[in-house]
Design a protein around this motif. Structure first.
Motif, PDB file in Angstrom:
ATOM      1  N   SER A  34      -9.990   8.734  -0.601  1.00  0.00           N
ATOM      2  CA  SER A  34     -10.825   9.280   0.469  1.00  0.00           C
ATOM      3  C   SER A  34     -11.825  10.262  -0.120  1.00  0.00           C
ATOM      4  CB  SER A  34      -9.957   9.986   1.514  1.00  0.00           C
ATOM      5  OG  SER A  34      -9.214  11.033   0.920  1.00  0.00           O
ATOM      6  N   GLU A  35     -12.902  10.506   0.603  1.00  0.00           N
ATOM      7  CA  GLU A  35     -13.950  11.409   0.115  1.00  0.00           C
ATOM      8  C   GLU A  35     -13.438  12.829  -0.111  1.00  0.00           C
ATOM      9  OE1 GLU A  35     -17.930   9.307   2.078  1.00  0.00           O
ATOM     10  OE2 GLU A  35     -16.920  10.952   3.145  1.00  0.00           O
ATOM     11  N   LEU A  87     -10.261   4.935   4.982  1.00  0.00           N
ATOM     12  CA  LEU A  87      -9.514   4.674   3.759  1.00  0.00           C
ATOM     13  C   LEU A  87      -8.439   3.608   3.944  1.00  0.00           C
ATOM     14  CD1 LEU A  87      -8.733   5.293   0.813  1.00  0.00           C
ATOM     15  CD2 LEU A  87      -7.247   7.111   1.703  1.00  0.00           C
ATOM     16  N   LEU A  88      -7.590   3.775   4.941  1.00  0.00           N
ATOM     17  CA  LEU A  88      -6.474   2.847   5.089  1.00  0.00           C
ATOM     18  C   LEU A  88      -6.956   1.457   5.478  1.00  0.00           C
ATOM     19  CD1 LEU A  88      -3.470   2.673   4.739  1.00  0.00           C
ATOM     20  CD2 LEU A  88      -3.180   3.299   7.147  1.00  0.00           C
ATOM     21  N   SER A  89      -7.944   1.381   6.366  1.00  0.00           N
ATOM     22  CA  SER A  89      -8.430   0.060   6.777  1.00  0.00           C
ATOM     23  C   SER A  89      -9.093  -0.665   5.611  1.00  0.00           C
ATOM     24  CB  SER A  89      -9.406   0.187   7.950  1.00  0.00           C
ATOM     25  OG  SER A  89     -10.569   0.907   7.590  1.00  0.00           O
ATOM     26  N   ILE A 103      -1.130  -0.839  -4.215  1.00  0.00           N
ATOM     27  CA  ILE A 103      -2.424  -0.168  -4.108  1.00  0.00           C
ATOM     28  C   ILE A 103      -2.192   1.239  -3.575  1.00  0.00           C
ATOM     29  CG2 ILE A 103      -4.764  -0.301  -3.176  1.00  0.00           C
ATOM     30  CD1 ILE A 103      -4.088  -3.266  -2.456  1.00  0.00           C
ATOM     31  N   ALA A 104      -2.677   2.236  -4.285  1.00  0.00           N
ATOM     32  CA  ALA A 104      -2.586   3.617  -3.811  1.00  0.00           C
ATOM     33  C   ALA A 104      -3.783   3.919  -2.918  1.00  0.00           C
ATOM     34  CB  ALA A 104      -2.555   4.589  -4.980  1.00  0.00           C
ATOM     35  N   ALA A 105      -3.521   4.394  -1.708  1.00  0.00           N
ATOM     36  CA  ALA A 105      -4.559   4.911  -0.816  1.00  0.00           C
ATOM     37  C   ALA A 105      -4.460   6.433  -0.874  1.00  0.00           C
ATOM     38  CB  ALA A 105      -4.361   4.399   0.608  1.00  0.00           C
ATOM     39  N   VAL A 106      -5.284   7.032  -1.726  1.00  0.00           N
ATOM     40  CA  VAL A 106      -5.162   8.452  -2.050  1.00  0.00           C
ATOM     41  C   VAL A 106      -5.930   9.278  -1.028  1.00  0.00           C
ATOM     42  CG1 VAL A 106      -5.556  10.208  -3.810  1.00  0.00           C
ATOM     43  CG2 VAL A 106      -4.930   7.875  -4.495  1.00  0.00           C
ATOM     44  N   ASN A 107      -5.212   9.868  -0.096  1.00  0.00           N
ATOM     45  CA  ASN A 107      -5.798  10.642   0.991  1.00  0.00           C
ATOM     46  C   ASN A 107      -5.585  12.132   0.749  1.00  0.00           C
ATOM     47  OD1 ASN A 107      -3.037   9.798   1.323  1.00  0.00           O
ATOM     48  ND2 ASN A 107      -3.013  10.855   3.292  1.00  0.00           N
ATOM     49  N   ILE A 111       0.859  -1.185   0.000  1.00  0.00           N
ATOM     50  CA  ILE A 111       0.000   0.000   0.000  1.00  0.00           C
ATOM     51  C   ILE A 111       0.890   1.227   0.000  1.00  0.00           C
ATOM     52  CG2 ILE A 111      -1.699   1.326   1.319  1.00  0.00           C
ATOM     53  CD1 ILE A 111      -2.648  -1.383   2.486  1.00  0.00           C
ATOM     54  N   LEU A 112       0.560   2.202  -0.850  1.00  0.00           N
ATOM     55  CA  LEU A 112       1.299   3.461  -0.919  1.00  0.00           C
ATOM     56  C   LEU A 112       0.354   4.594  -0.570  1.00  0.00           C
ATOM     57  CD1 LEU A 112       3.941   4.924  -1.719  1.00  0.00           C
ATOM     58  CD2 LEU A 112       3.113   4.941  -4.079  1.00  0.00           C
ATOM     59  N   THR A 113       0.720   5.396   0.431  1.00  0.00           N
ATOM     60  CA  THR A 113      -0.153   6.481   0.875  1.00  0.00           C
ATOM     61  C   THR A 113       0.683   7.665   1.340  1.00  0.00           C
ATOM     62  OG1 THR A 113      -2.132   6.946   2.211  1.00  0.00           O
ATOM     63  CG2 THR A 113      -0.355   5.727   3.291  1.00  0.00           C
TER      64      THR A 113
END
Length: 255
Positions: A126-127, A189-191, A102-106, A53-55
């Protein structure tokens, strides 16, 4: 290895790389690119890690773009070298890594930040995420693959609109056009991304590695032949033996 601009955590076959430059909204500079690349090399050789995961740190920004101060005085030669090295060192490396990223785009994913997310195999957002390629406002174009990867994800017309207008789009619009897979509240988002990574980690790493290579060729004339070749190769590998045996024995496979 000790890192200055990123955090690296490994747990339960999942690795999380967090870009940690909150004072600059996690902007990409040369050191950050080098450190992410080094972390990927480390994770690639770690057989315990099945998904990455990349964030970005904090809730405001995934990556707000490249660090403009580093290249503001470059000439053509140095600018081309910057773009080429970035592709070779990081962006192409992510796309062709044998393990899913997987990108977690925050938050903000702009310019090089969106290009970084697009080089990943899957994107959750994220929203509050805002995504865009604002390079033309600087008299430039995307230099880390934006003009190539965005049309493949959303189609040429929408890609041209985003690139030419330099407008940011919200997370829900990004989902509508296929730029991100899912959108979640920032606190989830991360979870949610970790849930997906854990699901992926249960499956055959050999098969996933072949699937990544095959899908990366899906828009070339080599795609179908590569799929056939890899499909056959997997029949002689131990993961296929375990997977088929588990299915016939009505148990979960142990890859």
């Amino acid at each position: 290895m000790t890192y200055e601009n990123i955090l690296l955590k490994k747990e339960n076959k999942i690795a999380v790389i967090t870009i940690n430059r909150p004072e600059s909204l996690n902007a990409l500079n040369a050191l950050t690119i080098k450190e992410i690349s080094s972390a990927l090399d480390e994770l690639q050789s770690d057989h315990e890690v099945r998904a990455i995961i990349l964030t970005g740190s904090g809730e405001k920004s995934f990556v707000a773009g490249a660090d403009i101060k580093e290249f503001s005085n470059f000439n053509q030669e140095k600018a081309e070298e910057l773009a080429r090295n970035g592709q070779n060192i990081l962006f192409d490396k992510i796309e062709n890594l044998s393990k899913p990223v997987i990108a977690a785009v925050n938050g903000f994913a702009l310019g090089g930040g969106l290009e970084l997310a697009m080089s990943c195999h899957i994107r959750y957002a994220s929203e509050n995420a805002k995504l865009g390629l604002p390079e033309v406002t600087l008299g430039l174009i995307p230099g880390y693959g934006g003009t190539q990867r965005l049309p493949k994800l959303v189609g040429k017309g929408i890609a041209n609109e985003m690139i030419f207008s330099a407008k940011m789009i919200p997370a829900q619009r990004a989902k509508e056009i296929g730029l991100v897979n899912e959108v979640f509240p920032i606190g989830e988002l991360l979870s949610k991304t970790e849930e997906l990574a854990k699901t992926i980690a249960l499956n055959s790493p050999m098969a996933i590695s072949k699937a990544i290579k095959a899908t990366n060729l899906s828009d070339t004339d080599k795609g179908f032949e590569t799929e056939i070749k890899f499909f056959g190769e997997l029949f002689d590998m131990e993961d296929k033996q375990e997977g088929v045996s588990a299915f016939l024995e009505k148990r979960k496979p142990n890859f």
